[in-house]
Structure formats: structure tokens, C-alpha cells
Design a protein around this motif. Structure first.
Motif, PDB file in Angstrom:
ATOM      1  N   VAL A 189      35.222  18.720  37.474  1.00  0.00           N
ATOM      2  CA  VAL A 189      34.472  18.323  36.284  1.00  0.00           C
ATOM      3  C   VAL A 189      34.065  19.597  35.548  1.00  0.00           C
ATOM      4  O   VAL A 189      33.510  20.513  36.152  1.00  0.00           O
ATOM      5  CB  VAL A 189      33.201  17.523  36.650  1.00  0.00           C
ATOM      6  N   VAL A 190      34.362  19.653  34.246  1.00  0.00           N
ATOM      7  CA  VAL A 190      34.039  20.838  33.452  1.00  0.00           C
ATOM      8  C   VAL A 190      33.356  20.391  32.159  1.00  0.00           C
ATOM      9  O   VAL A 190      33.760  19.399  31.542  1.00  0.00           O
ATOM     10  CB  VAL A 190      35.305  21.644  33.096  1.00  0.00           C
TER      11      VAL A 190
ATOM     12  N   LYS B 126      32.162  26.841  28.681  1.00  0.00           N
ATOM     13  CA  LYS B 126      32.656  26.397  27.372  1.00  0.00           C
ATOM     14  C   LYS B 126      33.783  27.310  26.903  1.00  0.00           C
ATOM     15  O   LYS B 126      33.957  28.424  27.424  1.00  0.00           O
ATOM     16  CB  LYS B 126      31.529  26.369  26.342  1.00  0.00           C
ATOM     17  N   GLY B 127      34.564  26.824  25.946  1.00  0.00           N
ATOM     18  CA  GLY B 127      35.642  27.628  25.374  1.00  0.00           C
ATOM     19  C   GLY B 127      36.705  28.018  26.385  1.00  0.00           C
ATOM     20  O   GLY B 127      37.131  27.218  27.223  1.00  0.00           O
ATOM     21  N   ASP B 128      37.098  29.290  26.306  1.00  0.00           N
ATOM     22  CA  ASP B 128      38.148  29.800  27.201  1.00  0.00           C
ATOM     23  C   ASP B 128      37.736  29.722  28.665  1.00  0.00           C
ATOM     24  O   ASP B 128      38.575  29.513  29.545  1.00  0.00           O
ATOM     25  CB  ASP B 128      38.484  31.256  26.841  1.00  0.00           C
ATOM     26  N   LYS B 129      36.448  29.903  28.938  1.00  0.00           N
ATOM     27  CA  LYS B 129      35.966  29.858  30.321  1.00  0.00           C
ATOM     28  C   LYS B 129      36.058  28.436  30.883  1.00  0.00           C
ATOM     29  O   LYS B 129      36.291  28.247  32.076  1.00  0.00           O
ATOM     30  CB  LYS B 129      34.530  30.379  30.413  1.00  0.00           C
ATOM     31  N   ALA B 130      35.882  27.438  30.029  1.00  0.00           N
ATOM     32  CA  ALA B 130      36.032  26.056  30.469  1.00  0.00           C
ATOM     33  C   ALA B 130      37.491  25.795  30.864  1.00  0.00           C
ATOM     34  O   ALA B 130      37.768  25.151  31.880  1.00  0.00           O
ATOM     35  CB  ALA B 130      35.601  25.101  29.363  1.00  0.00           C
ATOM     36  N   LYS B 131      38.408  26.307  30.046  1.00  0.00           N
ATOM     37  CA  LYS B 131      39.838  26.152  30.364  1.00  0.00           C
ATOM     38  C   LYS B 131      40.187  26.886  31.650  1.00  0.00           C
ATOM     39  O   LYS B 131      40.945  26.386  32.496  1.00  0.00           O
ATOM     40  CB  LYS B 131      40.691  26.690  29.211  1.00  0.00           C
ATOM     41  N   GLU B 132      39.604  28.070  31.822  1.00  0.00           N
ATOM     42  CA  GLU B 132      39.839  28.863  33.037  1.00  0.00           C
ATOM     43  C   GLU B 132      39.386  28.103  34.279  1.00  0.00           C
ATOM     44  O   GLU B 132      40.085  28.066  35.290  1.00  0.00           O
ATOM     45  CB  GLU B 132      39.076  30.191  32.933  1.00  0.00           C
ATOM     46  N   ALA B 133      38.218  27.476  34.190  1.00  0.00           N
ATOM     47  CA  ALA B 133      37.683  26.708  35.322  1.00  0.00           C
ATOM     48  C   ALA B 133      38.563  25.499  35.629  1.00  0.00           C
ATOM     49  O   ALA B 133      38.858  25.204  36.786  1.00  0.00           O
ATOM     50  CB  ALA B 133      36.254  26.256  35.016  1.00  0.00           C
ATOM     51  N   LYS B 134      38.989  24.821  34.566  1.00  0.00           N
ATOM     52  CA  LYS B 134      39.829  23.634  34.756  1.00  0.00           C
ATOM     53  C   LYS B 134      41.173  24.012  35.355  1.00  0.00           C
ATOM     54  O   LYS B 134      41.674  23.351  36.262  1.00  0.00           O
ATOM     55  CB  LYS B 134      40.032  22.925  33.406  1.00  0.00           C
TER      56      LYS B 134
ATOM     57  N   PRO C  73      27.330  32.822  33.047  1.00  0.00           N
ATOM     58  CA  PRO C  73      25.966  33.286  32.734  1.00  0.00           C
ATOM     59  C   PRO C  73      25.402  32.715  31.434  1.00  0.00           C
ATOM     60  O   PRO C  73      24.212  32.401  31.347  1.00  0.00           O
ATOM     61  CB  PRO C  73      26.133  34.810  32.656  1.00  0.00           C
ATOM     62  N   ASP C  74      26.260  32.560  30.415  1.00  0.00           N
ATOM     63  CA  ASP C  74      25.777  32.073  29.121  1.00  0.00           C
ATOM     64  C   ASP C  74      25.339  30.616  29.151  1.00  0.00           C
ATOM     65  O   ASP C  74      24.668  30.145  28.231  1.00  0.00           O
ATOM     66  CB  ASP C  74      26.858  32.256  28.048  1.00  0.00           C
TER      67      ASP C  74
END
Length: 232
Positions: free
Chosen positions: A93-94, A79-87, A117-118
């Protein structure tokens, strides 16, 4: 019946009593492959461990330098910045809570799963869905990580996970028949180096006890495992 004859013909070209040099085994496995599609190159590594004991469970991941030749669809829970990082890293799919519900509802259009982890408190609900398919994120193989972008890139590029089976054997995909033999050699070497590094301290006697290379449909070619391990 025709496939049976083809397999038998291929098997006759392999000396089942001989331990081949790794380079020779790769070349022979490619040579005797008879399927009309681009077969996968598989490796089976027999380890001197007892998987019934938790402290002898060999499990991990390795980034193959030349990939697997397969298109990997990666699902990322973040979620958040980590979701953007993954995308941005190439995840197909994120998502977070809604994606967990989607997977619970039967969505399975992916090959690998990674999570921050979260997110694991939520993702843990998918154990019965992802666990039997070997898709549950796990910190031991690097798929539960705050560095989600890097792991997504590695998975897309050819990072594979492995786990010793009940017979003490590691099965892994190391490329395609169409790969240059040197690339297959480099991939196998990377896997073996990782397995040696993960040797349990409680494992006694000879650790690597056998290596066999084969294609999807073809016969296995035994490798001189001791010679290979001595060069690592």
C-alpha cells in the motif's frame, strides 16, 4: 488439558539447568515442538542495561539473511517519484495525505510502515494509532528514510525491528520451525551481532547475560550465551 500434557512432555526433554551450544539449542527447540502448525522460532536476549535510562535504550533493526518465513505487508507513506520507488520495490500500500486519512479511519491491513522524511509531518498525526502497535516509522530503526525502495525490499525480505523491554530483554522472531537449522543459526547470529554493535557506552558489566530459544508453543532452551558472544 492435552496441550498442558504436551508442553510438560516437551519440557521434560529439556534440561533447565544446562546451557546448550546454540546449534544444539536450535535443534532441541525444533525437536520438542509439538504444535500442528509451523511454529515461529523466537529468541529472548537478556541485556545488562537499564531501559529506564534513555542512554541505555537498545533499539534498532536487522535484516535477517534468511528472512522470518512470514509474509509481510508493507505500507509506505511517500509521494511522487518516491511513491513509485516504494511500489516498484514491492510495497503493498502506497500513498500520502489520503492514506493518512484512511489509516486514521481504521484501515490496518498491514504489518510494517515506512515513510520518507518529508511525509513525517503528516504521519506524525498517526502516533496514537500506530504507536501502541509498534508500527510508527522511526529513523532509529531505519523506517523513516529517503531510500524507501531499499527499506521496503528489506522489510519484505525479513528485516525485523527490536526494542529492549522494561526488564532489559530483547524479544525477536528469527524464523520458522520448518527452517533448516543452519538458516536459523545464521539469522540468530545476525541479530546478536547487531545487538553487540549497539551496546550503549554507559552499560556497565556483562552486556549479554542470557539467551533463550523457543518455539511459539514450546519450552525455552537456554543457550551458552558467553560461548556464542565469544565467537561473534
Amino acid at each position: 488439558m492435552a496441550k498442558g500434557k504436551q508442553y510438560q512432555a516437551a519440557s521434560e526433554k529439556v534440561d533447565c539447568e544446562k546451557l546448550y551450544d546454540l546449534e544444539e539449542a536450535i535443534a532441541l527447540a525444533k525437536e520438542v515442538a509439538f504444535a500442528k502448525f509451523d511454529e515461529t522460532i523466537d529468541i529472548a536476549v537478556k541485556l545488562g542495561v537499564n531501559p529506564k535510562h534513555a542512554d541505555q535504550m537498545v533499539r534498532g533493526s536487522v535484516s535477517l539473511p534468511n528472512g522470518t518465513g512470514k509474509t509481510v505487508r508493507v505500507l509506505a507513506f511517500a509521494k511522487g517519484d518516491k511513491a513509485k520507488e516504494a511500489k516498484d520495490a514491492g510495497a503493498d500500500v502506497v500513498g500520502d495525505e489520503e492514506l493518512v486519512e484512511k489509516v486514521q479511519g481504521g484501515f490496518m491491513d498491514f504489518d510494517k510502515v515506512v515513510a520518507t522524511p518529508d511525509m513525517m509531518a503528516l504521519v506524525g498525526k498517526l502516533g496514537r494509532v500506530l504507536g501502541p502497535r509498534g508500527l510508527m516509522p522511526n529513523p532509529k530503526v531505519g523506517t523513516v528514510t529517503p531510500n524507501i525502495g531499499n527499506v521496503v525490499k528489506e522489510l519484505k525480505a525479513g528485516m525485523i525491528e527490536f526494542r529492549v523491554d522494561k526488564n532489559g530483554i530483547i524479544h525477536a522472531i528469527v524464523g520458522k520451525k520448518s527452517f533448516d537449522s543452519q538458516k536459523l543459526f545464521e539469522n540468530i547470529k545476525a541479530l546478536l551481532e547487531t545487538l553487540v554493535r549497539l551496546k550503549p557506552s554507559t552499560a556497565k558489566g556483562q552486556y549479554v547475560r542470557g539467551i533463550t530459544v523457543s518455539t511459539t508453543m514450546g519450552p525455552g532452551v537456554k543457550v551458552d550465551h558467553q560461548k556464542v558472544i565469544n565467537t561473534l
